[in-house]
Design an enzyme around this catalytic site. Structure first.
Site, PDB file in Angstrom:
ATOM      1  N   ASP A 305      29.473  35.710  42.683  1.00 36.03           N
ATOM      2  CA  ASP A 305      28.492  36.777  42.858  1.00 36.03           C
ATOM      3  C   ASP A 305      27.168  36.505  42.136  1.00 36.03           C
ATOM      4  O   ASP A 305      27.119  35.710  41.205  1.00 36.03           O
ATOM      5  CB  ASP A 305      29.043  38.090  42.283  1.00 36.03           C
ATOM      6  CG  ASP A 305      30.203  38.644  43.078  1.00 36.03           C
ATOM      7  OD1 ASP A 305      30.683  37.961  44.004  1.00 36.03           O
ATOM      8  OD2 ASP A 305      30.628  39.771  42.758  1.00 36.03           O
ATOM      9  N   HIS A 449      31.119  34.354  38.824  1.00 38.49           N
ATOM     10  CA  HIS A 449      29.661  34.513  38.965  1.00 38.49           C
ATOM     11  C   HIS A 449      28.993  33.162  38.760  1.00 38.49           C
ATOM     12  O   HIS A 449      29.137  32.579  37.670  1.00 38.49           O
ATOM     13  CB  HIS A 449      29.136  35.501  37.921  1.00 38.49           C
ATOM     14  CG  HIS A 449      29.722  36.873  38.043  1.00 38.49           C
ATOM     15  ND1 HIS A 449      30.959  37.186  37.531  1.00 38.49           N
ATOM     16  CD2 HIS A 449      29.251  37.990  38.646  1.00 38.49           C
ATOM     17  CE1 HIS A 449      31.223  38.461  37.799  1.00 38.49           C
ATOM     18  NE2 HIS A 449      30.207  38.969  38.481  1.00 38.49           N
TER      19      HIS A 449
HETATM   20 NI    NI Z   1      27.281  41.362  40.568  1.00 39.96          NI
END
Ligand code: NI
Length: 494
Positions: A305, A449
């Site tokens: 992400d 991430h």
């Molecule tokens: Ni996020």
């Protein structure tokens, strides 16, 4: 550079040539480098392969799940004083937010800061920071523009754009349309110095006054746009250069409108006529990932992400070497800044879903703003890759019935996760790998991430650990099979 780049991305790409992303995150201050002196500070992650000679812009990000904040700002080459002021301002806002936020509430308070390059020429560079703060009941927005003079290396105050503040006050008082606005307060404010000045695409001066500043609360914020003739009369020499530099950069891109996403409370919801985004005819079609039968294979999906950022390049190299696909939930704001990286990711056979435009907590927004957050990001991805995304991951995993309904209208299934690596908190490869080893089951969707260097560092170990246990890595769409728009998916267990 891709051939079909969106307007904002194109503007940035053309003006700034190729882009070197510099991004990082902070969750309490450890292992930072090259960050602003104040705390919290940004961790840098220098990417390779995206740089070019000449102008390069980079971004920095501060982000946290608890408390919830996400702030991104640019580092403009040759504009040290500007960069320092932007970093200081973001740091100040994040510090103020974290100091006042009450932990443990049900409605999560949130701070979101995004940026836009609003003027760029040899004589003027301007960056606007847009702040959205949700206090748990309602959201508030504010914006401010920083003007930089490359000739002197100075950041200029709004006042230095104006030759005659008294004339500005008179012009604003004459131009305001709100009948409840107090013209004498407008004139006084203009003479004292205005907080929020910007230029329209025709170079006209636009001034925003905060709620209550010059009118009763029922008026909300008051916006006054001078016509170009009046604008000419009040600007200083630098103001005229700024106006020209701003109007040459202005676009009608809908993403520009994202700074003021929330309509007034009483606005009725529009009739739902949204149709799912269809792929555009143009643009190269990404390759289909190789066939895997997840009824037979023990499939799991790795997801990343908040990018793309420069380090996404390193991640793509790693995934290619390991020969595994992944799914990227990209922010529209980052995709628009780094379209080449998104195109490269798609070309490599990875799946691209969206993570909204700028990481606002969707449950804190009203439906039109929720829609705009998702639709603008989806359009950005479609323009770059030629393929409409079918998956959305709501920021912070925050979703509700309205988010679900709008995701359904836009043809987007909601993808949450079943394995949280807590990579944002752990900031080290080993515990991330250990968490994946411990928690992954058949059908797991694993949350990571790519904005954290340590997360990218962990990927070889994560993939090795999964393959050692007999798992096959697939994209989220391969894992889930045909998805139903709006529906929430935590895993592909079936
Ligand atoms: Ni996020």
């Amino acid at each position: 550079m891709p051939t079909a780049v969106p307007s904002r991305g194109r503007v940035l790409s053309v003006l700034l040539c190729a882009v070197l992303v510099l991004s990082g995150c902070n969750f309490g201050g450890a292992d930072d480098s090259g960050a602003p002196d104040a705390s919290p500070s940004a961790q840098q992650s220098k990417g390779a392969g995206e740089s070019s000679a000449g102008q390069e812009i980079r971004t920095r990000t501060l982000t946290s799940f608890a408390p919830r904040y996400h702030a991104t700002w640019p580092v403009v080459p040759g504009a040290d004083a500007l960069n320092q002021e932007l970093a200081d301002e973001v740091t100040r806002q994040v510090d103020a937010f974290t100091a006042e936020v009450e932990p443990g509430g049900t409605a999560a308070p949130e701070l979101n800061i995004g940026w836009r390059l609003v003027a760029q020429s040899d004589q003027v560079v301007a960056v606007r920071l847009d702040t959205y703060e949700f206090a748990g009941a309602s959201g508030a927005e504010s914006s401010r523009t920083w003007w930089f003079d490359p000739a002197t290396g100075r950041v200029l105050d709004n006042r230095e754009l104006i030759a005659d503040p008294e004339a500005l006050g008179i012009a604003l008082a004459a131009s305001v349309e709100d009948p409840d606005a107090d013209r004498s307060r407008i004139r006084r404010a203009a003479e004292e110095g205005l907080d929020d000045l910007e230029f329209t695409s025709t170079g006209a001066l636009r001034v925003r006054f905060d709620e209550y500043a010059v009118a009763p609360g029922s008026s909300g914020e008051v916006v006054v746009t001078l016509d170009t003739a009046r604008t000419e009369l009040v600007l200083s020499d630098f103001g005229r250069l700024a106006s020209a530099a701003a109007s040459s950069l202005a676009t009608d891109d809908e993403s520009q409108g994202l700074v003021t996403p929330a309509p007034p409370e009483e606005t009725p919801e529009p009739v739902e006529t949204e149709t799912p985004l269809k792929p555009e005819a143009s643009g190269s079609t990404p390759p289909e990932p190789r066939e895997v039968n997840c009824r037979k294979a023990k499939c799991v999906a790795l997801t990343f992400d908040d990018g793309p950022v420069s380090d996404t390049t390193r991640l793509l190299r790693t995934l290619r070497r390991l020969d595994v696909p992944a799914t990227f939930f990209v922010l529209g704001q980052q995709a628009a800044t780094y379209p080449e990286l998104v195109a490269k990711t798609a070309r490599a056979g990875h799946e691209i879903g969206i993570h909204t435009w700028d990481h606002k907590q969707l449950t804190s927004l009203k439906p039109p703003a929720i829609r705009q957050e998702m639709r603008s990001a989806a359009r950005e991805v479609r323009r770059i890759t030629g393929r409409a995304p079918t998956l959305v991951r709501p920021p912070y995993g925050a979703t509700d019935a309205r988010v679900q309904r709008i995701a359904r209208e836009l043809g987007l299934a909601q993808v949450l996760w079943s394995v949280d690596t807590l990579d944002w908190k752990r900031k080290a490869a080993k515990p991330v790998i250990a968490e994946v080893k411990k928690s992954t089951r058949r059908g797991s969707i694993i949350l990571m991430h790519d904005i954290h260097r340590t997360s990218v560092d962990a990927v070889p170990g994560v993939v090795k650990a999964l393959q050692a246990k007999g798992y096959t890595l697939v994209t989220v769409s391969q894992l889930l099979g045909k998805t139903k728009p709006g529906q929430k998916y935590y895993s592909g267990a079936r």
